[in-house]
Write a protein that holds these residues in place. Sequence first.
Motif, mmCIF file in Angstrom:
data_model
loop_
_atom_site.group_PDB
_atom_site.id
_atom_site.type_symbol
_atom_site.label_atom_id
_atom_site.label_comp_id
_atom_site.label_asym_id
_atom_site.label_seq_id
_atom_site.Cartn_x
_atom_site.Cartn_y
_atom_site.Cartn_z
ATOM 1 N N VAL A 113 0.445 -1.167 0.387
ATOM 2 C CA VAL A 113 0.366 0.230 0.002
ATOM 3 C C VAL A 113 0.682 1.533 0.211
ATOM 4 C CG1 VAL A 113 -1.231 1.233 1.457
ATOM 5 C CG2 VAL A 113 -2.164 -1.136 1.015
ATOM 6 N N LEU A 114 2.015 1.480 1.076
ATOM 7 C CA LEU A 114 2.841 2.000 0.419
ATOM 8 C C LEU A 114 3.431 2.682 -0.291
ATOM 9 C CD1 LEU A 114 4.479 1.816 4.561
ATOM 10 C CD2 LEU A 114 2.861 3.678 3.662
ATOM 11 N N LEU A 115 4.360 1.570 -1.174
ATOM 12 C CA LEU A 115 4.649 2.008 -2.522
ATOM 13 C C LEU A 115 3.020 2.085 -3.170
ATOM 14 C CD1 LEU A 115 7.196 -1.906 -2.633
ATOM 15 C CD2 LEU A 115 7.865 0.821 -2.060
ATOM 16 N N GLY A 116 2.623 1.279 -3.452
ATOM 17 C CA GLY A 116 1.586 2.062 -4.024
ATOM 18 C C GLY A 116 1.094 3.707 -3.978
ATOM 19 N N LEU A 117 1.115 3.930 -2.607
ATOM 20 C CA LEU A 117 0.980 5.911 -2.679
ATOM 21 C C LEU A 117 1.749 6.413 -3.111
ATOM 22 C CD1 LEU A 117 -0.668 5.863 1.618
ATOM 23 C CD2 LEU A 117 -1.481 6.058 -1.202
ATOM 24 N N VAL A 118 2.777 5.629 -2.876
ATOM 25 C CA VAL A 118 4.540 6.404 -3.324
ATOM 26 C C VAL A 118 4.302 6.701 -5.027
ATOM 27 C CG1 VAL A 118 6.815 6.803 -4.030
ATOM 28 C CG2 VAL A 118 5.482 5.904 -2.068
ATOM 29 N N LEU A 119 3.808 5.364 -6.077
ATOM 30 C CA LEU A 119 3.405 6.130 -7.600
ATOM 31 C C LEU A 119 2.265 6.651 -7.742
ATOM 32 C CD1 LEU A 119 3.606 1.748 -8.239
ATOM 33 C CD2 LEU A 119 6.054 4.075 -8.482
ATOM 34 N N VAL A 120 1.396 6.708 -6.964
ATOM 35 C CA VAL A 120 0.071 7.664 -7.199
ATOM 36 C C VAL A 120 -0.010 9.081 -6.737
ATOM 37 C CG1 VAL A 120 -0.688 5.600 -8.145
ATOM 38 C CG2 VAL A 120 -1.926 6.634 -5.615
ATOM 39 N N THR A 121 1.105 9.123 -5.835
ATOM 40 C CA THR A 121 0.709 10.674 -5.189
ATOM 41 C C THR A 121 1.395 11.765 -5.466
ATOM 42 O OG1 THR A 121 1.237 9.699 -2.760
ATOM 43 C CG2 THR A 121 2.015 12.057 -2.959
ATOM 44 N N PRO A 122 0.770 13.173 -6.208
ATOM 45 C CA PRO A 122 1.154 13.594 -7.010
ATOM 46 C C PRO A 122 3.101 14.422 -6.232
ATOM 47 C CG PRO A 122 -0.623 14.192 -6.229
ATOM 48 C CD PRO A 122 -0.188 13.238 -5.278
ATOM 49 N N GLU A 123 3.860 14.070 -7.348
ATOM 50 C CA GLU A 123 5.220 14.499 -6.972
ATOM 51 C C GLU A 123 5.103 16.387 -6.576
ATOM 52 O OE1 GLU A 123 7.909 15.156 -10.557
ATOM 53 O OE2 GLU A 123 7.312 13.100 -11.028
ATOM 54 N N ILE A 124 3.966 16.714 -6.864
ATOM 55 C CA ILE A 124 4.226 18.454 -5.633
ATOM 56 C C ILE A 124 3.662 17.844 -4.090
ATOM 57 C CG2 ILE A 124 1.374 18.827 -5.654
ATOM 58 C CD1 ILE A 124 4.699 21.485 -5.711
ATOM 59 N N VAL A 125 3.178 17.192 -3.951
ATOM 60 C CA VAL A 125 2.509 17.176 -2.453
ATOM 61 C C VAL A 125 4.573 15.887 -1.920
ATOM 62 C CG1 VAL A 125 1.574 15.105 -1.302
ATOM 63 C CG2 VAL A 125 0.354 16.772 -2.585
ATOM 64 N N SER A 126 4.787 15.455 -2.646
ATOM 65 C CA SER A 126 6.022 15.070 -2.888
ATOM 66 C C SER A 126 7.045 15.565 -1.730
ATOM 67 C CB SER A 126 6.388 13.674 -3.031
ATOM 68 O OG SER A 126 5.140 12.518 -3.149
ATOM 69 N N ALA A 127 6.787 16.960 -2.701
ATOM 70 C CA ALA A 127 8.192 17.858 -2.701
ATOM 71 C C ALA A 127 7.577 18.764 -1.693
ATOM 72 C CB ALA A 127 8.273 18.638 -4.137
ATOM 73 N N ILE A 128 6.092 19.384 -0.751
ATOM 74 C CA ILE A 128 6.376 20.016 -0.371
ATOM 75 C C ILE A 128 6.227 19.316 1.266
ATOM 76 C CG2 ILE A 128 4.431 21.230 1.072
ATOM 77 C CD1 ILE A 128 2.677 21.759 -1.979
ATOM 78 N N SER A 129 6.475 17.800 1.075
ATOM 79 C CA SER A 129 6.287 17.159 2.448
ATOM 80 C C SER A 129 8.382 17.002 2.813
ATOM 81 C CB SER A 129 5.857 15.913 2.056
ATOM 82 O OG SER A 129 6.224 14.783 1.003
ATOM 83 N N LEU A 130 8.643 17.002 1.794
ATOM 84 C CA LEU A 130 10.078 16.748 1.863
ATOM 85 C C LEU A 130 10.915 17.701 2.336
ATOM 86 C CD1 LEU A 130 10.998 14.084 -1.487
ATOM 87 C CD2 LEU A 130 11.119 13.817 0.974
ATOM 88 N N LEU A 131 10.802 18.675 2.181
ATOM 89 C CA LEU A 131 11.418 20.427 2.420
ATOM 90 C C LEU A 131 11.451 20.174 3.407
ATOM 91 C CD1 LEU A 131 12.955 22.883 1.130
ATOM 92 C CD2 LEU A 131 10.678 24.224 0.647
ATOM 93 N N PRO A 132 10.186 20.339 4.439
ATOM 94 C CA PRO A 132 10.364 20.692 6.363
ATOM 95 C C PRO A 132 11.325 19.903 6.217
ATOM 96 C CG PRO A 132 8.049 19.829 4.866
ATOM 97 C CD PRO A 132 7.914 20.262 3.607
#
Length: 295
Positions: A113-132
């Motif tokens: 499930v986590l790997l699937g979420l990584v694939l479908v999560t928009p990149e902008i969401v991942s970027a915003i979460s990685l920065l902080p």
Amino acid sequence: MTVEPTAKPVRRQRIRPGDAALNAWGVLGLVFLFFPIVVIVVFSFNDGRTLQTFDGFGVDAYLSALSNPAITNAITVSLITATGTAVVATLLGTFAGVALTRRPGWWAPGLLVLLGLVLVTPEIVSAISLLPWFVTLGVDWGLPAFNVGQVRLIIANSLFASAVVTFIVRARMTGMNEFLEEAAADLYATPIRRFTDITLPLIRPAVLSGALLAFTLSLDNTVVSSFVSVAGSTPWPVYIFASLKASLRPDIAAMSTMMLVLTLIALGIAALILRRDPTGSGGGAAGLTSAMVGK
């Protein structure tokens, strides 16, 4: 007396209007998809100062790009990031794919499930979460600013790439029979020996294609890279995005063409590796398809 067989008349296959229309539609679709790329490649040989007008054919743009320190530095950062991402994603994805197939436990559904979420999560969401997250860590690992930015880029790009490699290796492992590994165990082969002599050679096409795809995916990651990069470690996609605010120069088109050729070579090698399926199951291609659905 021998009777020679008479040659059968060759019948011309009639092309039905429906098939002709579908073929024409397919050609138009390909032209629509690849025409912008063709335009960039053609205008990379423009001798003008901008890409708005084609002032003449020449290779000055390529010479200017190769002699520009800012461009070569951005290319170097991207290549180092892509190589590091490929190494990290291949190691994590290979072991995760093997574990999900051979030793699944209570944790396996959650990991999928986590790997699937990584694939479908928009990149902008991942970027915003990685920065902080990087800011909260506040760790520079005792490295110069350039290397810190390089490490951050590799970690950020490895998240998506690891999921891709995991699904490719998992698909290949699913199509493999465990009898060879069990036979090696009966002959007192250690787990490491079984993995290196039996499992790894069989999944090598999936591992290599996953590594090449991780390398390719890292080269064009603009959204995440623009959030996590620091001064002195600007990758090539971020450099292009910043240059568009002024004007698109032919030297950028020239270097983009060179990067396109590199990407096509990597994808071609991955396609050739996926076609060489020793198990005959096509698991590598199936894994590639399932892994890229969320991209």
